[in-house]
Design an enzyme around this catalytic site. Sequence first.
Site, PDB file in Angstrom:
ATOM      1  N   GLU A 134      -4.253  16.642 -12.304  1.00 16.68           N
ATOM      2  CA  GLU A 134      -4.783  17.170 -13.645  1.00 16.68           C
ATOM      3  C   GLU A 134      -6.007  17.128 -13.931  1.00 16.68           C
ATOM      4  O   GLU A 134      -6.835  16.743 -14.876  1.00 16.68           O
ATOM      5  CB  GLU A 134      -4.557  15.923 -14.495  1.00 16.68           C
ATOM      6  CG  GLU A 134      -4.215  15.886 -16.078  1.00 16.68           C
ATOM      7  CD  GLU A 134      -3.368  15.284 -16.925  1.00 16.68           C
ATOM      8  OE1 GLU A 134      -2.440  14.693 -16.231  1.00 16.68           O
ATOM      9  OE2 GLU A 134      -3.707  15.466 -17.945  1.00 16.68           O
ATOM     10  N   HIS A 153       0.885  11.384 -29.837  1.00 20.15           N
ATOM     11  CA  HIS A 153       0.752  10.021 -29.215  1.00 20.15           C
ATOM     12  C   HIS A 153      -0.031   8.526 -30.476  1.00 20.15           C
ATOM     13  O   HIS A 153       0.143   7.715 -30.428  1.00 20.15           O
ATOM     14  CB  HIS A 153      -0.751   9.808 -28.117  1.00 20.15           C
ATOM     15  CG  HIS A 153      -0.028  10.128 -26.541  1.00 20.15           C
ATOM     16  ND1 HIS A 153      -0.319  10.918 -26.120  1.00 20.15           N
ATOM     17  CD2 HIS A 153       1.129   9.549 -26.065  1.00 20.15           C
ATOM     18  CE1 HIS A 153      -0.253  10.148 -24.497  1.00 20.15           C
ATOM     19  NE2 HIS A 153       1.259  10.254 -24.564  1.00 20.15           N
ATOM     20  N   GLU A 209      10.458  17.970 -25.015  1.00 22.24           N
ATOM     21  CA  GLU A 209       9.508  18.568 -23.540  1.00 22.24           C
ATOM     22  C   GLU A 209      10.362  19.866 -23.886  1.00 22.24           C
ATOM     23  O   GLU A 209       9.534  21.205 -23.292  1.00 22.24           O
ATOM     24  CB  GLU A 209       9.597  17.598 -22.666  1.00 22.24           C
ATOM     25  CG  GLU A 209       9.461  16.096 -23.046  1.00 22.24           C
ATOM     26  CD  GLU A 209       7.596  16.108 -23.023  1.00 22.24           C
ATOM     27  OE1 GLU A 209       6.879  17.107 -22.402  1.00 22.24           O
ATOM     28  OE2 GLU A 209       7.260  15.449 -23.214  1.00 22.24           O
ATOM     29  N   HIS A 225       1.039  16.361 -27.030  1.00 24.48           N
ATOM     30  CA  HIS A 225       0.599  15.005 -27.151  1.00 24.48           C
ATOM     31  C   HIS A 225      -0.443  14.099 -27.455  1.00 24.48           C
ATOM     32  O   HIS A 225      -0.527  13.386 -27.852  1.00 24.48           O
ATOM     33  CB  HIS A 225       0.608  15.454 -25.861  1.00 24.48           C
ATOM     34  CG  HIS A 225       1.518  15.009 -24.766  1.00 24.48           C
ATOM     35  ND1 HIS A 225       2.449  16.056 -25.308  1.00 24.48           N
ATOM     36  CD2 HIS A 225       2.967  14.111 -24.735  1.00 24.48           C
ATOM     37  CE1 HIS A 225       4.277  16.127 -24.308  1.00 24.48           C
ATOM     38  NE2 HIS A 225       3.429  14.671 -23.528  1.00 24.48           N
ATOM     39  N   ARG A 271      -3.248  21.793 -15.233  1.00 22.31           N
ATOM     40  CA  ARG A 271      -1.493  20.766 -16.326  1.00 22.31           C
ATOM     41  C   ARG A 271      -2.642  20.448 -17.191  1.00 22.31           C
ATOM     42  O   ARG A 271      -1.092  19.874 -17.638  1.00 22.31           O
ATOM     43  CB  ARG A 271      -2.023  19.568 -15.138  1.00 22.31           C
ATOM     44  CG  ARG A 271      -0.407  19.091 -15.217  1.00 22.31           C
ATOM     45  CD  ARG A 271      -0.595  17.394 -13.843  1.00 22.31           C
ATOM     46  NE  ARG A 271       0.305  16.656 -14.364  1.00 22.31           N
ATOM     47  CZ  ARG A 271       0.909  16.400 -12.882  1.00 22.31           C
ATOM     48  NH1 ARG A 271       0.503  15.476 -12.044  1.00 22.31           N
ATOM     49  NH2 ARG A 271       1.964  14.651 -12.865  1.00 22.31           N
ATOM     50  N   HIS A 274       8.903   8.267 -27.946  1.00 19.46           N
ATOM     51  CA  HIS A 274       8.291   9.989 -27.436  1.00 19.46           C
ATOM     52  C   HIS A 274       8.540  10.987 -27.782  1.00 19.46           C
ATOM     53  O   HIS A 274       7.723  11.711 -28.444  1.00 19.46           O
ATOM     54  CB  HIS A 274       8.121   9.104 -25.716  1.00 19.46           C
ATOM     55  CG  HIS A 274       6.816  10.169 -25.160  1.00 19.46           C
ATOM     56  ND1 HIS A 274       5.454   9.999 -24.960  1.00 19.46           N
ATOM     57  CD2 HIS A 274       6.698  11.683 -24.260  1.00 19.46           C
ATOM     58  CE1 HIS A 274       4.741  11.041 -24.545  1.00 19.46           C
ATOM     59  NE2 HIS A 274       5.580  11.535 -24.287  1.00 19.46           N
ATOM     60  N   LYS A 329       3.581  11.551 -11.658  1.00 21.27           N
ATOM     61  CA  LYS A 329       2.715  10.624 -12.139  1.00 21.27           C
ATOM     62  C   LYS A 329       3.777   8.268 -12.342  1.00 21.27           C
ATOM     63  O   LYS A 329       4.238   8.988 -12.878  1.00 21.27           O
ATOM     64  CB  LYS A 329       2.430  10.705 -13.770  1.00 21.27           C
ATOM     65  CG  LYS A 329       1.345  12.164 -13.956  1.00 21.27           C
ATOM     66  CD  LYS A 329       1.454  12.038 -15.183  1.00 21.27           C
ATOM     67  CE  LYS A 329       0.226  12.693 -15.449  1.00 21.27           C
ATOM     68  NZ  LYS A 329      -0.646  13.306 -17.093  1.00 21.27           N
ATOM     69  N   LYS A 385       7.250  22.977 -15.189  1.00 21.42           N
ATOM     70  CA  LYS A 385       6.494  21.982 -14.602  1.00 21.42           C
ATOM     71  C   LYS A 385       6.689  22.445 -12.972  1.00 21.42           C
ATOM     72  O   LYS A 385       4.933  21.534 -12.829  1.00 21.42           O
ATOM     73  CB  LYS A 385       7.697  20.414 -14.741  1.00 21.42           C
ATOM     74  CG  LYS A 385       6.785  19.324 -14.708  1.00 21.42           C
ATOM     75  CD  LYS A 385       6.025  18.006 -15.742  1.00 21.42           C
ATOM     76  CE  LYS A 385       5.347  17.232 -15.746  1.00 21.42           C
ATOM     77  NZ  LYS A 385       5.987  15.717 -16.180  1.00 21.42           N
ATOM     78  N   ASN A 440       0.250  18.725 -22.096  1.00 25.13           N
ATOM     79  CA  ASN A 440      -0.658  17.613 -23.066  1.00 25.13           C
ATOM     80  C   ASN A 440      -0.734  18.469 -24.357  1.00 25.13           C
ATOM     81  O   ASN A 440      -0.759  17.854 -25.830  1.00 25.13           O
ATOM     82  CB  ASN A 440      -1.787  17.305 -22.346  1.00 25.13           C
ATOM     83  CG  ASN A 440      -2.503  16.653 -21.717  1.00 25.13           C
ATOM     84  OD1 ASN A 440      -1.200  15.971 -21.245  1.00 25.13           O
ATOM     85  ND2 ASN A 440      -2.922  16.215 -21.278  1.00 25.13           N
ATOM     86  N   ARG A 468       1.163  -0.686   0.086  1.00 25.44           N
ATOM     87  CA  ARG A 468       0.169  -0.261   0.051  1.00 25.44           C
ATOM     88  C   ARG A 468       0.602   0.862  -0.058  1.00 25.44           C
ATOM     89  O   ARG A 468       0.339   2.216   0.385  1.00 25.44           O
ATOM     90  CB  ARG A 468      -1.094   0.290   1.146  1.00 25.44           C
ATOM     91  CG  ARG A 468      -1.734  -1.420   1.276  1.00 25.44           C
ATOM     92  CD  ARG A 468      -3.064  -0.732   1.835  1.00 25.44           C
ATOM     93  NE  ARG A 468      -3.937  -1.844   1.417  1.00 25.44           N
ATOM     94  CZ  ARG A 468      -4.070  -2.998   2.464  1.00 25.44           C
ATOM     95  NH1 ARG A 468      -3.531  -2.616   3.665  1.00 25.44           N
ATOM     96  NH2 ARG A 468      -4.835  -4.073   2.511  1.00 25.44           N
TER      97      ARG A 468
END
Lengths: 365, 365
Positions: B238, B253, B186, B249, B242, B266, B144, B228, B246, B122
């Site tokens: 998000e 993606h 980025e 992206h 936030r 990426h 993330k 960031k 993207n 946990r």
Amino acid sequence: MNIVRVSLEHHRSYPIYIGSDVLSRTGEFFRKHSLPAQTVVITDRNVAERYLPVVKKSLEEKGFSVYSIILPSGEKQKSLSVCNTIYTRLLQQRITRTSVVVALGGGVIGDLAGFIAATYQRGIDFVQIPTSLLSQVDSSVGGKVGVNHPLAKNMIGAFYQPKFVIADSSALRTLPQREIICGLGEVVKYGIIMNKDFFNFVEENLSQAVNGNTDIFSSFVEESCTMKAFIVSKDEKENGLRAILNFGHTIGHALEQAGKYRVLKHGEAVLLGMAAEAFISRQLGLLNDNSFNQIFNVIKSIPLPSLKKLPLHSTTLLDTMRKDKKSTAVSIRMVLAKKIGKTTLPFPVQEDVIRESIKFLQKNF
Amino acid sequence: MNIVRVSLEHHRSYPIYIGSDVLSRTGEFFRKHSLPAQTVVITDRNVAERYLPVVKKSLEEKGFSVYSIILPSGEKQKSLSVCNTIYTRLLQQRITRTSVVVALGGGVIGDLAGFIAATYQRGIDFVQIPTSLLSQVDSSVGGKVGVNHPLAKNMIGAFYQPKFVIADSSALRTLPQREIICGLGEVVKYGIIMNKDFFNFVEENLSQAVNGNTDIFSSFVEESCTMKAFIVSKDEKENGLRAILNFGHTIGHALEQAGKYRVLKHGEAVLLGMAAEAFISRQLGLLNDNSFNQIFNVIKSIPLPSLKKLPLHSTTLLDTMRKDKKSTAVSIRMVLAKKIGKTTLPFPVQEDVIRESIKFLQKNF
């Protein structure tokens, strides 16, 4: 209907709606909490047959769409591979982050569905509808979610809070006696660790409850949730006080594992574990004879499987306790009772005293 | 050494230690943060060969014990089945809750090790030591963590913050050019979405950086992390701001997936995605011609794989975008540029404009 509030920091507080026939008001609660229109109900076959229609109807009447995932019953479902199957279905169904996972069932479903909610797309909304006494009094409060690993139970998981919980006492009417007893194990525990008056109240009503008179369950659930909510609000991540909830669990887990989770159910193992840990508390001079006898007699009055069905090797049991995540690597620690209504924090216990307590169990159960 | 602080609520703020040769001070930082004595370093073969000895030595000198898990390199490791193997090793090794997981490597290792830290028993302590430019400027800030599902990337995960991050610019000296370019993708993005001056600074130093002059990387990392960190501190989960991260992206993606993650890395896909989304921004009258040309020229000056290697069917790409978790089920939404240094929040975009942007990419890359 009564409402118990679980107070947590950081906008994570939530209510537990407790009462008879509250299941049919599910859609209303979803509206009240402004939850997303897409719901995913995760449940098992037994529960689905009895309660999925009423939940589904209530949600759909209030404009929510329902995608149901119905799993076989049993602890085996609480695994990473079942999670993976569920993720696949959610993705194929194009379930987005703006959805809510509903756990409809007992502890297994709650833990599993909660872990799905905690990890699908980095976490989506979660609602719990526990349908067993054990899950209503225990696993629906506190945010512990997760699955088992072949080497040990509950090793993969998170702390993840639901938006709210619906605990419907009418759903308990169809529970088999062993399931009731499992719930009563935790109910008795709350009395021992926190509240002497509640312990006495449980003691008085215990034989009726064991024999399936469910009238008393709403107040058992309400009192138990109130106590657990108090503890969890003080210590959400189990860094201190929350450890007292583990009373009976160190030895209980070891017994459960000795029977490979087939001989004893969790609540039964906790009842036996509490008897052993109360015994240790007395041996160490923390608990007086009267209180010990009162605890012992209550547990003894509950029908439990005979320990003769278990391989009770002290060395193996001690080894299991050392591996238990509640212990550090060095010594075995457990919560002990100082009197009925008050415990210690985790406390290192010598192995010879634990061996003695296992002999005591063998003699009496 | 410079320190960028990521400010989060609820005692979850943490520092990023940025500089040359800070890796050798790992043990010192662990002491400073009073971390548990047992560490689990998760890394991959390439990184282990170069940097595990210095990290291990530094930890052991300060009294920490190190258990290392060395995985093969590559995105394939970011899976639930690899997690399961790691859980098994941790349990066999009797790693308790009082331990700390250290991610030593690029984005794959950071995401995977972070998910292990978030879910083992946990949740246990977590430290990130990113060793690629991309992971230093991007994935080490924001919490993330997660793994891929065969149907889509990053679908299983959590938000889980490290205790601190160590970003050592000397670890970037051995990076191949394609890896550098991925990080620069980025870096360029931060300029476009938040800071015109930084965009100009990057533009001036870009060709040197592409050609492996790493002197400039410390300031790229520091500025990028600062931006960031600002965004994440405003919107950890998000729900709003936030989303501007993207930019590039949504289309990026889709391109990445069109090449089955083998043709484009990426960061390369994000660079192409930003060119397309800047084009859309201009088509919709949000971005003027000058700014568009400036963005286009910067991206065009970076060596990227030819799009001729990809099957660019608009319909398939649109379908992928609809499935993307950043979009709702109904329409494709993307962050668009209003000028260099300023974007919109996610914005529904008509499919014909997206088709046009794909033709634009085909013509130019």
